[in-house]
Design a protein around this motif. Structure first.
Motif, PDB file in Angstrom:
ATOM      1  N   ASP A 219      13.777  -6.864 -21.214  1.00 36.26           N
ATOM      2  CA  ASP A 219      13.359  -6.310 -19.694  1.00 36.26           C
ATOM      3  C   ASP A 219      12.521  -5.489 -19.700  1.00 36.26           C
ATOM      4  O   ASP A 219      12.286  -4.139 -19.338  1.00 36.26           O
ATOM      5  N   CYS A 220      11.208  -5.349 -20.434  1.00 36.80           N
ATOM      6  CA  CYS A 220      10.329  -4.352 -20.633  1.00 36.80           C
ATOM      7  C   CYS A 220       8.896  -4.655 -20.450  1.00 36.80           C
ATOM      8  O   CYS A 220       8.513  -5.927 -20.429  1.00 36.80           O
ATOM      9  N   PHE A 221       8.189  -3.713 -19.144  1.00 39.51           N
ATOM     10  CA  PHE A 221       7.601  -4.039 -18.814  1.00 39.51           C
ATOM     11  C   PHE A 221       6.683  -2.952 -18.983  1.00 39.51           C
ATOM     12  O   PHE A 221       6.584  -1.897 -19.048  1.00 39.51           O
ATOM     13  N   ALA A 222       5.427  -2.700 -19.518  1.00 42.63           N
ATOM     14  CA  ALA A 222       4.333  -2.422 -20.122  1.00 42.63           C
ATOM     15  C   ALA A 222       2.978  -2.074 -19.038  1.00 42.63           C
ATOM     16  O   ALA A 222       1.561  -2.296 -19.964  1.00 42.63           O
ATOM     17  N   GLN A 223       3.268  -2.848 -17.952  1.00 38.64           N
ATOM     18  CA  GLN A 223       1.945  -2.707 -16.934  1.00 38.64           C
ATOM     19  C   GLN A 223       1.177  -1.473 -16.921  1.00 38.64           C
ATOM     20  O   GLN A 223       1.469  -0.592 -17.138  1.00 38.64           O
ATOM     21  N   ALA A 224       0.030  -1.854 -16.832  1.00 41.13           N
ATOM     22  CA  ALA A 224      -0.742   0.369 -16.604  1.00 41.13           C
ATOM     23  C   ALA A 224      -0.281   0.823 -15.347  1.00 41.13           C
ATOM     24  O   ALA A 224       0.094   2.120 -15.044  1.00 41.13           O
ATOM     25  N   PHE A 225      -0.006  -0.138 -13.934  1.00 41.25           N
ATOM     26  CA  PHE A 225       0.261  -0.569 -13.160  1.00 41.25           C
ATOM     27  C   PHE A 225       0.348  -0.960 -12.339  1.00 41.25           C
ATOM     28  O   PHE A 225       0.404  -2.407 -12.970  1.00 41.25           O
ATOM     29  N   PHE A 226       0.872  -1.862 -11.021  1.00 38.36           N
ATOM     30  CA  PHE A 226       1.033  -2.339  -9.940  1.00 38.36           C
ATOM     31  C   PHE A 226       0.052  -2.663  -9.062  1.00 38.36           C
ATOM     32  O   PHE A 226      -0.254  -1.733  -8.362  1.00 38.36           O
ATOM     33  N   VAL A 227       0.224  -3.448  -8.869  1.00 34.74           N
ATOM     34  CA  VAL A 227      -0.838  -3.910  -7.758  1.00 34.74           C
ATOM     35  C   VAL A 227      -0.417  -4.948  -6.318  1.00 34.74           C
ATOM     36  O   VAL A 227      -0.470  -6.005  -6.610  1.00 34.74           O
ATOM     37  N   PHE A 228      -0.672  -4.248  -5.093  1.00 34.59           N
ATOM     38  CA  PHE A 228       0.414  -5.024  -3.819  1.00 34.59           C
ATOM     39  C   PHE A 228      -0.342  -5.021  -2.983  1.00 34.59           C
ATOM     40  O   PHE A 228      -1.787  -3.948  -2.005  1.00 34.59           O
ATOM     41  N   VAL A 229      -0.407  -5.737  -2.421  1.00 39.29           N
ATOM     42  CA  VAL A 229      -1.599  -6.656  -0.754  1.00 39.29           C
ATOM     43  C   VAL A 229      -0.510  -6.185   0.328  1.00 39.29           C
ATOM     44  O   VAL A 229       0.392  -7.194   0.262  1.00 39.29           O
ATOM     45  N   GLU A 230      -1.297  -5.507   0.895  1.00 33.75           N
ATOM     46  CA  GLU A 230      -0.049  -5.515   2.488  1.00 33.75           C
ATOM     47  C   GLU A 230      -0.534  -5.851   3.563  1.00 33.75           C
ATOM     48  O   GLU A 230      -1.610  -4.978   3.604  1.00 33.75           O
ATOM     49  N   SER A 231      -0.041  -6.264   4.004  1.00 31.21           N
ATOM     50  CA  SER A 231      -0.522  -7.101   6.122  1.00 31.21           C
ATOM     51  C   SER A 231       0.714  -7.430   6.751  1.00 31.21           C
ATOM     52  O   SER A 231       1.432  -7.428   6.163  1.00 31.21           O
ATOM     53  N   ASP A 232       0.167  -6.626   7.668  1.00 29.28           N
ATOM     54  CA  ASP A 232       1.819  -6.742   8.581  1.00 29.28           C
ATOM     55  C   ASP A 232       1.906  -7.688   9.655  1.00 29.28           C
ATOM     56  O   ASP A 232       0.546  -7.990  10.109  1.00 29.28           O
ATOM     57  N   ASP A 233       2.411  -8.744   9.833  1.00 30.44           N
ATOM     58  CA  ASP A 233       2.443  -9.619  11.192  1.00 30.44           C
ATOM     59  C   ASP A 233       2.558  -9.377  12.064  1.00 30.44           C
ATOM     60  O   ASP A 233       3.150  -8.141  12.866  1.00 30.44           O
ATOM     61  N   PRO A 234       2.013 -10.122  13.514  1.00 26.60           N
ATOM     62  CA  PRO A 234       2.367  -9.225  14.765  1.00 26.60           C
ATOM     63  C   PRO A 234       3.380  -8.676  15.195  1.00 26.60           C
ATOM     64  O   PRO A 234       3.956  -8.048  15.965  1.00 26.60           O
ATOM     65  N   GLY A 235       4.833  -9.512  14.936  1.00 32.58           N
ATOM     66  CA  GLY A 235       6.095  -9.086  14.929  1.00 32.58           C
ATOM     67  C   GLY A 235       6.248  -8.158  14.301  1.00 32.58           C
ATOM     68  O   GLY A 235       6.653  -6.491  14.588  1.00 32.58           O
ATOM     69  N   THR A 236       5.894  -7.668  13.511  1.00 33.99           N
ATOM     70  CA  THR A 236       6.105  -6.380  12.760  1.00 33.99           C
ATOM     71  C   THR A 236       5.516  -5.326  13.097  1.00 33.99           C
ATOM     72  O   THR A 236       5.619  -3.923  13.723  1.00 33.99           O
ATOM     73  N   LEU A 237       4.234  -5.018  13.744  1.00 34.22           N
ATOM     74  CA  LEU A 237       3.330  -4.542  14.299  1.00 34.22           C
ATOM     75  C   LEU A 237       3.755  -3.891  15.956  1.00 34.22           C
ATOM     76  O   LEU A 237       4.261  -2.880  16.232  1.00 34.22           O
ATOM     77  N   ALA A 238       3.992  -5.540  16.247  1.00 33.74           N
ATOM     78  CA  ALA A 238       5.221  -5.002  17.988  1.00 33.74           C
ATOM     79  C   ALA A 238       6.203  -3.739  17.635  1.00 33.74           C
ATOM     80  O   ALA A 238       6.398  -3.018  18.445  1.00 33.74           O
ATOM     81  N   TRP A 239       7.358  -4.418  16.612  1.00 38.84           N
ATOM     82  CA  TRP A 239       8.418  -3.552  16.775  1.00 38.84           C
ATOM     83  C   TRP A 239       8.162  -1.982  16.262  1.00 38.84           C
ATOM     84  O   TRP A 239       8.603  -0.959  16.129  1.00 38.84           O
ATOM     85  N   ARG A 240       7.616  -1.644  14.920  1.00 44.54           N
ATOM     86  CA  ARG A 240       6.744  -0.618  14.670  1.00 44.54           C
ATOM     87  C   ARG A 240       6.213   0.311  16.091  1.00 44.54           C
ATOM     88  O   ARG A 240       6.367   1.424  16.119  1.00 44.54           O
ATOM     89  N   ALA A 241       5.013  -0.905  16.936  1.00 43.43           N
ATOM     90  CA  ALA A 241       4.760   0.249  17.651  1.00 43.43           C
ATOM     91  C   ALA A 241       5.902   0.486  18.562  1.00 43.43           C
ATOM     92  O   ALA A 241       6.218   1.702  19.330  1.00 43.43           O
ATOM     93  N   GLU A 242       6.745  -0.553  19.227  1.00 47.94           N
ATOM     94  CA  GLU A 242       7.885   0.319  19.901  1.00 47.94           C
ATOM     95  C   GLU A 242       9.148   1.258  19.714  1.00 47.94           C
ATOM     96  O   GLU A 242       8.808   1.998  20.471  1.00 47.94           O
ATOM     97  N   TYR A 243       9.047   1.712  18.467  1.00 45.09           N
ATOM     98  CA  TYR A 243       9.893   2.368  17.880  1.00 45.09           C
ATOM     99  C   TYR A 243       9.132   3.995  17.571  1.00 45.09           C
ATOM    100  O   TYR A 243       9.982   4.780  18.241  1.00 45.09           O
ATOM    101  N   GLU A 244       7.902   4.042  17.573  1.00 45.31           N
ATOM    102  CA  GLU A 244       7.001   4.717  17.778  1.00 45.31           C
ATOM    103  C   GLU A 244       6.890   5.213  19.222  1.00 45.31           C
ATOM    104  O   GLU A 244       7.008   6.442  19.419  1.00 45.31           O
TER     105      GLU A 244
END
Length: 252
Positions: A219-244
């Motif tokens: 359970d030892c992790f010695a990475q300098a950092f982590f890389v995440f690539v994020e993209s929202d699908d149309p359903g998530t975008l619609a939910w977020r727009a309605e929430y706002e």
């Protein structure tokens, strides 16, 4: 690839080399003695190396190409204790997270700039049947409306690369599936084009990364950092727009 198509395009490799070899004549750079365009030249060198490597192995299968790409990005191996180590091609000791994020932005910007012209050469050596269908540059060839975000994550332990304004028909396919109540819901799946884009963005980020001795058995992790690539699908975008919208209505 037809000659008529080739005759209407510039060679991406030539375009990158032009950026690399161009002598800076900006008065501010000459006066200071340090060229402020060196970051752009470095991004062009990095992309040129990736394109040449992919071009060399263009006739290979997708799995072999992906393995070669990661082998190029990382120098990896194991120590005597079974711990992994790896170092990205652009990782530098003492590099700040701001410098890494800036380098990733520059690489993405260069890929978009060079992607405006297809990778074609009329002379012998580079043009082959394999080039017609091979995806050389998912970032440069992605739809023009797509926008990219590069941000440092909370705690300075990660870099998040966001992909926004994805055309629905280009990046997503809808699949109707049954939910746990027996009703129908829409599940959005990434197209191969979006998967290729995210993989290329991930590779650009990981080129700045390093692992100094991780071991999943302890359970030892010695990475300098982590890389995440994020993209929202149309359903998530619609939910977020309605929430706002509802949040604005409550404040009104």
């Amino acid at each position: 690839m037809t000659k008529s198509k080739a005759s209407k395009t510039r060679n991406r490799i030539d375009a990158l080399r032009a950026v690399i070899d161009k002598e800076c004549t900006a008065p501010t750079c000459q006066e200071s003695g340090a060229c402020r365009h060196e970051g752009e030249k470095d991004a062009a060198r990095h992309m040129l190396g990736r394109l040449l490597e992919k071009l060399k192995d263009a006739a290979g299968g997708e799995r072999e190409e992906r393995a070669q790409m990661w082998a190029e990005i990382y120098e990896r191996g194991y120590d005597a204790h079974g711990s992994t180590y790896r170092q990205g091609a652009k990782h530098r000791a003492g590099q700040s997270m701001k410098e890494r994020a800036a380098g990733i932005r520059a690489d993405i910007k260069m890929a978009r700039r060079v992607g405006q012209t297809p990778l074609v050469q009329e002379g012998p050596g580079l043009v082959s049947q394999a080039l017609e269908t091979y995806r050389f540059d998912p970032i440069g060839e992605a739809p023009a409306q797509i926008k990219f975000r590069v941000r440092i994550g909370a705690g300075y332990g990660s870099i998040d690369i966001g992909v926004d304004n994805i055309p629905q028909e280009w990046g997503w396919t809808a699949e109707e599936v049954a939910d746990h109540k027996g009703g129908k819901i829409t599940r959005w799946r990434r197209t191969q084009a979006l998967k290729d884009l995210e993989a290329e963005l991930k590779s650009i980020g990981e080129a700045y990364n390093a692992d100094h001795g991780s071991n999943i058995m302890t359970d030892c992790f010695a990475q300098a950092f982590f890389v995440f690539v994020e993209s929202d699908d149309p359903g998530t975008l619609a939910w977020r727009a309605e929430y706002e919208r509802k949040r604005r209505d409550r404040r009104a």
